[in-house]
Design a protein around this motif. Structure first.
Motif, PDB file in Angstrom:
ATOM      1  N   ARG A  56    -108.521  48.792  55.811  1.00  0.00           N
ATOM      2  CA  ARG A  56    -107.877  47.328  55.946  1.00  0.00           C
ATOM      3  C   ARG A  56    -107.853  46.458  56.916  1.00  0.00           C
ATOM      4  O   ARG A  56    -108.206  47.150  57.970  1.00  0.00           O
ATOM      5  N   THR A  57    -108.458  44.987  56.621  1.00  0.00           N
ATOM      6  CA  THR A  57    -108.797  44.866  57.789  1.00  0.00           C
ATOM      7  C   THR A  57    -108.291  42.542  57.212  1.00  0.00           C
ATOM      8  O   THR A  57    -107.969  42.376  56.449  1.00  0.00           O
ATOM      9  N   THR A  58    -107.450  42.890  58.711  1.00  0.00           N
ATOM     10  CA  THR A  58    -107.083  41.924  59.267  1.00  0.00           C
ATOM     11  C   THR A  58    -107.772  40.430  59.286  1.00  0.00           C
ATOM     12  O   THR A  58    -108.394  40.651  60.739  1.00  0.00           O
ATOM     13  N   MET A  59    -107.652  39.623  58.850  1.00  0.00           N
ATOM     14  CA  MET A  59    -108.698  38.170  58.808  1.00  0.00           C
ATOM     15  C   MET A  59    -107.624  37.194  59.699  1.00  0.00           C
ATOM     16  O   MET A  59    -106.734  36.933  58.914  1.00  0.00           O
ATOM     17  N   LEU A  60    -108.350  36.243  60.569  1.00  0.00           N
ATOM     18  CA  LEU A  60    -107.816  35.385  61.065  1.00  0.00           C
ATOM     19  C   LEU A  60    -108.254  33.797  60.939  1.00  0.00           C
ATOM     20  O   LEU A  60    -109.373  33.365  61.819  1.00  0.00           O
ATOM     21  N   ARG A  61    -107.212  33.044  60.491  1.00  0.00           N
ATOM     22  CA  ARG A  61    -107.822  31.309  61.091  1.00  0.00           C
ATOM     23  C   ARG A  61    -106.577  30.920  62.323  1.00  0.00           C
ATOM     24  O   ARG A  61    -105.662  30.097  60.721  1.00  0.00           O
ATOM     25  N   ASP A  62    -106.785  29.855  62.973  1.00  0.00           N
ATOM     26  CA  ASP A  62    -105.065  29.314  62.752  1.00  0.00           C
ATOM     27  C   ASP A  62    -104.342  29.777  62.802  1.00  0.00           C
ATOM     28  O   ASP A  62    -103.772  30.796  63.526  1.00  0.00           O
ATOM     29  N   GLU A  63    -102.865  29.495  62.210  1.00  0.00           N
ATOM     30  CA  GLU A  63    -102.179  30.044  62.528  1.00  0.00           C
ATOM     31  C   GLU A  63    -102.137  31.391  60.756  1.00  0.00           C
ATOM     32  O   GLU A  63    -101.196  31.806  60.853  1.00  0.00           O
ATOM     33  N   GLU A  64    -102.788  30.878  60.013  1.00  0.00           N
ATOM     34  CA  GLU A  64    -103.022  31.773  59.048  1.00  0.00           C
ATOM     35  C   GLU A  64    -103.567  33.130  59.536  1.00  0.00           C
ATOM     36  O   GLU A  64    -104.302  33.503  59.511  1.00  0.00           O
ATOM     37  N   THR A  65    -102.993  34.572  58.802  1.00  0.00           N
ATOM     38  CA  THR A  65    -104.199  35.719  58.120  1.00  0.00           C
ATOM     39  C   THR A  65    -104.158  36.130  57.181  1.00  0.00           C
ATOM     40  O   THR A  65    -102.759  36.099  56.292  1.00  0.00           O
ATOM     41  N   TYR A  66    -104.550  36.778  56.954  1.00  0.00           N
ATOM     42  CA  TYR A  66    -105.093  37.097  55.564  1.00  0.00           C
ATOM     43  C   TYR A  66    -105.947  38.951  55.753  1.00  0.00           C
ATOM     44  O   TYR A  66    -106.324  38.924  56.365  1.00  0.00           O
ATOM     45  N   ILE A  67    -105.376  39.617  54.571  1.00  0.00           N
ATOM     46  CA  ILE A  67    -105.320  40.840  54.819  1.00  0.00           C
ATOM     47  C   ILE A  67    -106.210  41.814  53.785  1.00  0.00           C
ATOM     48  O   ILE A  67    -105.134  41.696  52.730  1.00  0.00           O
ATOM     49  N   ALA A  68    -107.103  41.792  53.738  1.00  0.00           N
ATOM     50  CA  ALA A  68    -107.947  42.583  52.906  1.00  0.00           C
ATOM     51  C   ALA A  68    -107.692  44.332  52.997  1.00  0.00           C
ATOM     52  O   ALA A  68    -107.889  44.730  54.119  1.00  0.00           O
ATOM     53  N   CYS A  69    -107.491  44.538  51.595  1.00  0.00           N
ATOM     54  CA  CYS A  69    -106.868  46.177  51.734  1.00  0.00           C
ATOM     55  C   CYS A  69    -107.354  46.970  49.738  1.00  0.00           C
ATOM     56  O   CYS A  69    -108.162  45.945  49.152  1.00  0.00           O
ATOM     57  N   GLY A  70    -108.300  48.089  50.427  1.00  0.00           N
ATOM     58  CA  GLY A  70    -108.195  48.917  49.376  1.00  0.00           C
ATOM     59  C   GLY A  70    -108.590  50.261  49.784  1.00  0.00           C
ATOM     60  O   GLY A  70    -108.280  50.459  50.227  1.00  0.00           O
ATOM     61  N   GLU A  71    -109.511  50.825  48.378  1.00  0.00           N
ATOM     62  CA  GLU A  71    -109.528  52.090  48.659  1.00  0.00           C
ATOM     63  C   GLU A  71    -111.683  52.458  48.187  1.00  0.00           C
ATOM     64  O   GLU A  71    -111.126  51.900  47.674  1.00  0.00           O
ATOM     65  N   TYR A  72    -111.521  53.249  48.515  1.00  0.00           N
ATOM     66  CA  TYR A  72    -113.129  53.407  48.747  1.00  0.00           C
ATOM     67  C   TYR A  72    -113.597  54.715  47.365  1.00  0.00           C
ATOM     68  O   TYR A  72    -112.768  55.778  47.396  1.00  0.00           O
ATOM     69  N   LYS A  73    -113.952  54.390  46.162  1.00  0.00           N
ATOM     70  CA  LYS A  73    -114.063  55.119  45.244  1.00  0.00           C
ATOM     71  C   LYS A  73    -115.335  55.665  44.953  1.00  0.00           C
ATOM     72  O   LYS A  73    -114.865  56.886  45.053  1.00  0.00           O
ATOM     73  N   GLU A  74    -116.443  55.298  45.895  1.00  0.00           N
ATOM     74  CA  GLU A  74    -118.067  56.324  45.926  1.00  0.00           C
ATOM     75  C   GLU A  74    -118.293  56.247  47.074  1.00  0.00           C
ATOM     76  O   GLU A  74    -118.890  54.679  47.426  1.00  0.00           O
ATOM     77  N   ILE A  75    -119.135  57.059  48.001  1.00  0.00           N
ATOM     78  CA  ILE A  75    -119.756  56.733  48.606  1.00  0.00           C
ATOM     79  C   ILE A  75    -121.826  57.751  48.991  1.00  0.00           C
ATOM     80  O   ILE A  75    -121.268  58.866  48.756  1.00  0.00           O
ATOM     81  N   ILE A  76    -122.201  56.518  48.769  1.00  0.00           N
ATOM     82  CA  ILE A  76    -123.694  57.805  49.553  1.00  0.00           C
ATOM     83  C   ILE A  76    -124.286  56.673  49.725  1.00  0.00           C
ATOM     84  O   ILE A  76    -124.265  56.138  50.286  1.00  0.00           O
ATOM     85  N   MET A  77    -124.232  58.198  51.244  1.00  0.00           N
ATOM     86  CA  MET A  77    -124.595  57.240  52.751  1.00  0.00           C
ATOM     87  C   MET A  77    -125.841  56.477  52.654  1.00  0.00           C
ATOM     88  O   MET A  77    -126.520  57.272  51.906  1.00  0.00           O
ATOM     89  N   ASN A  78    -125.809  55.732  53.263  1.00  0.00           N
ATOM     90  CA  ASN A  78    -127.062  55.081  53.338  1.00  0.00           C
ATOM     91  C   ASN A  78    -127.461  54.417  51.967  1.00  0.00           C
ATOM     92  O   ASN A  78    -128.894  53.226  52.403  1.00  0.00           O
ATOM     93  N   GLU A  79    -126.849  54.701  50.294  1.00  0.00           N
ATOM     94  CA  GLU A  79    -127.310  53.565  49.942  1.00  0.00           C
ATOM     95  C   GLU A  79    -126.107  52.912  48.743  1.00  0.00           C
ATOM     96  O   GLU A  79    -126.311  52.002  48.163  1.00  0.00           O
TER      97      GLU A  79
END
Length: 142
Positions: A56-79
């Protein structure tokens, strides 16, 4: 077109070792320095870095807040990273992001694919956001 028909792909060369570029995507303290488009700033980042873990990442601009969120589906380290992506709220649209990290010359090629977008305007908006975000990432290694 169906939601699955809208897809964008962006590639960016980063003059840094693949392991360092990958690390920038998975360490909250590093992501806070680059992980949003240039016109925004990062508020908070929460990462449970494992397959099935959420972010979950909160991003801000002036009075606005945007929140991106999700789930990791696949991880191959460094790739490779694959994760769902959506904007928190009632109109949430779950999309899918795949990031491939490849050695190229004296650096790393980052290939980002964002798919399952719902419209042409959503695709264009995300494209602008990702280009700006990847430019921020590049700046971290200059």
């Amino acid at each position: 077109m169906k939601a699955t028909d809208y897809k964008l792909q962006i590639s960016k060369f980063i003059k840094a070792k693949r392991e360092k570029v990958f690390e920038a995507w998975v360490q909250p303290e590093l992501m806070k320095k680059w992980g949003c488009p240039k016109e925004l700033t990062i508020g908070e980042i929460e990462l449970d870095f494992r397959v099935g873990g959420k972010y979950r990442t909160t991003m801000l601009r002036d009075e606005e807040t945007y929140i991106a969120c999700g789930e990791y589906k696949e991880i191959i380290m460094n790739e490779k990273l694959v994760f769902s992506h959506g904007w928190e709220g009632p109109d949430r649209e779950d999309t899918l992001v795949t990031v491939i990290f490849s050695d190229k010359g004296e650096g790393t090629e980052v290939l980002l694919t964002h798919e399952k977008l719902s419209s042409d305007s959503s695709m264009e908006g995300h494209k602008e956001g990702w280009i700006s975000t990847l430019e921020n990432l590049e700046l971290q290694f200059l």
